[in-house]
Scaffold this motif. Structure first.
Motif, short mmCIF file in Angstrom:
data_model
loop_
_atom_site.label_atom_id
_atom_site.label_comp_id
_atom_site.label_asym_id
_atom_site.label_seq_id
_atom_site.Cartn_x
_atom_site.Cartn_y
_atom_site.Cartn_z
N ASP A 1 0.85 -1.20 0.00
CA ASP A 1 0.00 0.00 0.00
C ASP A 1 0.89 1.25 0.00
N GLY A 2 0.35 2.38 0.41
CA GLY A 2 1.10 3.63 0.39
C GLY A 2 2.33 3.62 1.26
N ALA A 3 2.42 2.71 2.22
CA ALA A 3 3.60 2.64 3.07
C ALA A 3 4.87 2.42 2.26
N ALA A 4 4.76 1.78 1.11
CA ALA A 4 5.92 1.38 0.33
C ALA A 4 6.59 2.52 -0.41
N MET A 5 5.94 3.67 -0.52
CA MET A 5 6.43 4.74 -1.39
C MET A 5 7.74 5.34 -0.87
N THR A 6 8.70 5.50 -1.77
CA THR A 6 10.00 6.06 -1.43
C THR A 6 10.03 7.57 -1.63
N SER A 7 9.25 8.05 -2.56
CA SER A 7 8.99 9.48 -2.73
C SER A 7 7.54 9.63 -3.14
N ALA A 8 7.05 10.86 -3.15
CA ALA A 8 5.61 11.06 -3.30
C ALA A 8 5.15 11.41 -4.70
N SER A 9 6.07 11.86 -5.58
CA SER A 9 5.64 12.45 -6.84
C SER A 9 4.63 13.57 -6.54
N ASN A 10 3.94 14.05 -7.56
CA ASN A 10 2.88 15.03 -7.30
C ASN A 10 1.53 14.56 -7.82
N VAL A 11 1.49 13.30 -8.28
CA VAL A 11 0.24 12.78 -8.84
C VAL A 11 -0.46 11.86 -7.84
N ASN A 12 -1.74 11.69 -8.03
CA ASN A 12 -2.51 10.79 -7.17
C ASN A 12 -1.89 9.39 -7.21
N PRO A 13 -1.70 8.75 -6.06
CA PRO A 13 -0.84 7.56 -6.00
C PRO A 13 -1.53 6.21 -6.13
N SER A 14 -2.86 6.15 -6.16
CA SER A 14 -3.54 4.86 -6.03
C SER A 14 -3.20 3.88 -7.15
N LEU A 15 -3.06 4.36 -8.38
CA LEU A 15 -2.71 3.46 -9.48
C LEU A 15 -1.36 2.81 -9.24
N THR A 16 -0.43 3.55 -8.63
CA THR A 16 0.88 2.99 -8.31
C THR A 16 0.75 1.90 -7.26
N TYR A 17 -0.09 2.11 -6.25
CA TYR A 17 -0.30 1.08 -5.24
C TYR A 17 -0.82 -0.21 -5.90
N MET A 18 -1.77 -0.06 -6.81
CA MET A 18 -2.36 -1.24 -7.45
C MET A 18 -1.33 -1.95 -8.32
N ALA A 19 -0.53 -1.18 -9.06
CA ALA A 19 0.49 -1.80 -9.91
C ALA A 19 1.55 -2.51 -9.07
N LEU A 20 2.00 -1.87 -7.99
CA LEU A 20 2.96 -2.52 -7.10
C LEU A 20 2.39 -3.82 -6.53
N THR A 21 1.11 -3.82 -6.20
CA THR A 21 0.48 -5.00 -5.61
C THR A 21 0.42 -6.15 -6.61
N ALA A 22 -0.05 -5.87 -7.83
CA ALA A 22 -0.14 -6.92 -8.84
C ALA A 22 1.24 -7.50 -9.13
N ARG A 23 2.23 -6.62 -9.22
CA ARG A 23 3.61 -7.07 -9.47
C ARG A 23 4.13 -7.93 -8.32
N ALA A 24 3.84 -7.53 -7.09
CA ALA A 24 4.31 -8.27 -5.93
C ALA A 24 3.65 -9.64 -5.83
N VAL A 25 2.36 -9.73 -6.15
CA VAL A 25 1.69 -11.03 -6.13
C VAL A 25 2.32 -11.97 -7.15
#
Length: 572
Positions: A536-560
């Protein structure tokens, strides 16, 4: 209570929100018997009691009494647009789940099946290499262990599944995806875009990239979905499944596999760590309806997706002789580097010349202006780091403008005035990046327990000088763009804002390249507990300036994908 054998699963997922929903679906689709634990109540898709009600059919004409705000929602009431009867049942009562503020933090929480995916803003953007490389190039915090190419296939995968509408712009720092058709701009938004492009060609105005189906495809958008109905009642829950939520998308898919077991009212106390095997062997849970404590076990993997701050809290609470500072916290990094976006700065005004035009429906989306400062060329360089984008839109006032000032006469005059639309207005507000800072942290408070008997959090997070410097430009450029488009009566604004208010908290268990300075590796595994993934959002190393939810979902699918391959190779 069941015996250990009956309480053992191939995988355990903690949380059912944006990340947890994807984790549950992906694990179940890959054949793992998966236990999904949700702290809040169960809400099934379609169980949205206020979805079709008008304000006058709700208590207090949709308003929340001040006494209720003060007693039950002292933190949540800071975000006024949430404090409505139509969606309040989707949010946590602060009185049940308090926290302590060393510095003000506006924490917005939703404990239920689907979590905050029922109430999110639905804007979906990718991080680019401008974001992934920034820390390393600037000597800020630590380097991301991945780059855009590592996440690109997974961005595309979840974008197709979610159904993101948007326009491809061909900007390297604003990556495109396999979008559904964009929601069209209304006449004033389109005029604004034309004016900005003509006079400020270095700035791009696009449609928001939103998780709303505009071209439903049953072969891709699985779950219980349908096209967006342009009702703009999203926070109430969408019975049409027009916008993406865990409830309408991945959870129905997971259920259909027959591999998912969902347990609601399951407040996770800690993750059980097997020191001999150096792995997570299960979770200890309090069942909130009965007060009973129980344990669930796994021979496979655990996915921690409880949201950035709650995931940090669970890791910190997971203490053992082998991990006395909390699971994954040998280096004292869990709970640190908390980030959020800063906003509530920009400008608005009125647009003349469109009195003969109106719009149909209530479009739940508007314009998006991607970052145009500090793009690694001299012309865009500013005296602060990183950058910002804008979100906004145009609309036309209606009869409600007459309520406060009945300046017209009674009877027929009032009726005629009520039938005439008011003036067009347009506004844009910036979303700025905040820098990771190890002093921005959360810690556990065992002296103040919540309604479930769990320790609460102490918030010690603040925006810094870089964010303050950036806000001056966020306001000035908003005015410049509105002027370029011919907007009148321009009113700039810069309201005091605190972390948490953007509801994009992240960074409390960051990814990295070195176990001495990070909590997770490049695949979202906890360094010293490799069958435990935090996505989830805990994993982020920096914030960028864009809404982050799509990144959370992509990280999750990749991790699974990584986890299941590791299990199949008997590496986990």
């Amino acid at each position: 209570m069941k015996g250990k054998a009956q309480n053992t699963y191939d995988a355990i997922v903690i949380g059912t929100g944006i990340s947890g929903g994807i984790a549950a679906m992906e694990l179940c689709k890959k054949g793992l018997k998966t236990l999904v634990l949700e702290r809040g109540r169960n809400i099934k898709h379609g169980d949205y009691p206020t979805a079709n009600l008008d304000d006058w059919e709700l208590p207090h004409n949709n308003a929340v009494p001040d006494a209720v705000k003060e007693k039950e929602y002292p933190y949540l009431s800071r975000k006024e647009y949430i404090m409505k009867q139509d969606g309040l049942h989707h949010f946590v009562k602060d009185s049940d789940h308090p926290y302590t503020e060393k510095k003000r933090f506006d924490w917005i929480r939703a404990y239920q099946t689907g979590g905050r995916s029922l109430v999110w803003g639905r804007q979906c953007y990718q991080l680019s290499d401008l974001d992934f490389e920034a820390n390393a190039k600037e000597g800020i915090a630590i380097d991301w262990p991945i780059r855009h190419k590592d996440l690109k296939p997974w961005y595309d995968y979840v974008t197709r599944f979610v159904g993101v509408s948007g326009r491809a712009e061909g900007l390297s720092h604003f990556p495109d995806g396999p979008f559904q058709p964009p929601m069209p701009l209304n006449c004033v938004e389109d005029h604004f875009r034309e004016g900005v492009h003509a006079k400020l060609p270095h700035i791009r105005v696009s449609e928001g990239r939103a998780a709303h189906l505009t071209a439903y495809d049953p072969a891709v958008n699985l779950g219980t979905r349908g096209n967006c109905q342009y009702r703009n009642r999203c926070r109430r829950g969408c019975p049409y499944g027009g916008y993406y939520s865990s409830n309408s998308g991945p959870i129905p898919v997971a259920i259909e596999t027959g591999n998912m077991t969902l347990v609601n009212g399951a407040a996770v106390r800690e993750i059980i760590y097997d020191a001999d095997k150096k792995r997570a062997s299960g979770v200890r849970v309090k069942l909130t309806e009965t007060g009973q404590e129980t344990q669930f076990f796994t021979d496979g993997v655990v996915f921690l997706c409880a949201s950035a701050l709650n995931s940090a809290a669970i890791l910190l609470a997971s203490k053992s002789d082998a991990q006395p500072n909390g699971l994954g916290n040998d280096n004292d990094q869990v709970g640190r580097n908390v980030m959020d976006h800063h906003h509530s700065v920009g400008a608005g005004g009125t647009m003349e010349g469109f009195d003969d035009k109106y719009f149909k429906g209530r479009k739940p989306n508007g314009i998006y202006i991607p970052r145009f400062v500090n793009l690694e060329d001299r012309s865009t360089k500013r005296d602060y780091l990183r950058g910002f984008g804008y979100q906004g839109g145009a609309s036309r006032s209606n009869w409600t403008r007459l309520v406060r000032e009945l300046s017209v006469g009674p009877g027929s005059e009032l009726k005629q005035a009520g039938l005439r639309p008011g003036e067009w207005s347009i506004g844009i507000g910036g979303f700025g990046e905040s820098l990771p800072n190890p002093d921005n942290r959360v810690t556990l408070n065992y002296d103040k327990l919540d309604a479930d008997g769990l320790p609460t959090l102490i918030m010690d997070v603040a925006f810094g000088e870089n964010e303050a410097a950036m806000r001056k430009d966020m306001k000035a450029y908003a005015v410049e763009m509105l002027e370029a488009a011919g907007v009148k009566n321009i009113r700039p604004f810069d309201r005091k804002v605190f972390p948490g208010y953007a509801i994009h908290e992240m960074g409390s268990a960051r990814m990295g390249r070195d176990p001495k300075t990070s909590v997770l590796n490049a695949h979202n595994q906890v360094w010293n507990c490799q069958n435990l993934y935090v996505t989830d959002g805990a994993a982020m190393t920096s914030a960028s300036n864009v809404n982050p939810s799509l990144t959370y979902m992509a990280l999750t699918a990749r991790a699974v994908d990584h986890a299941v391959k590791g299990l199949n190779r008997r590496e986990l």
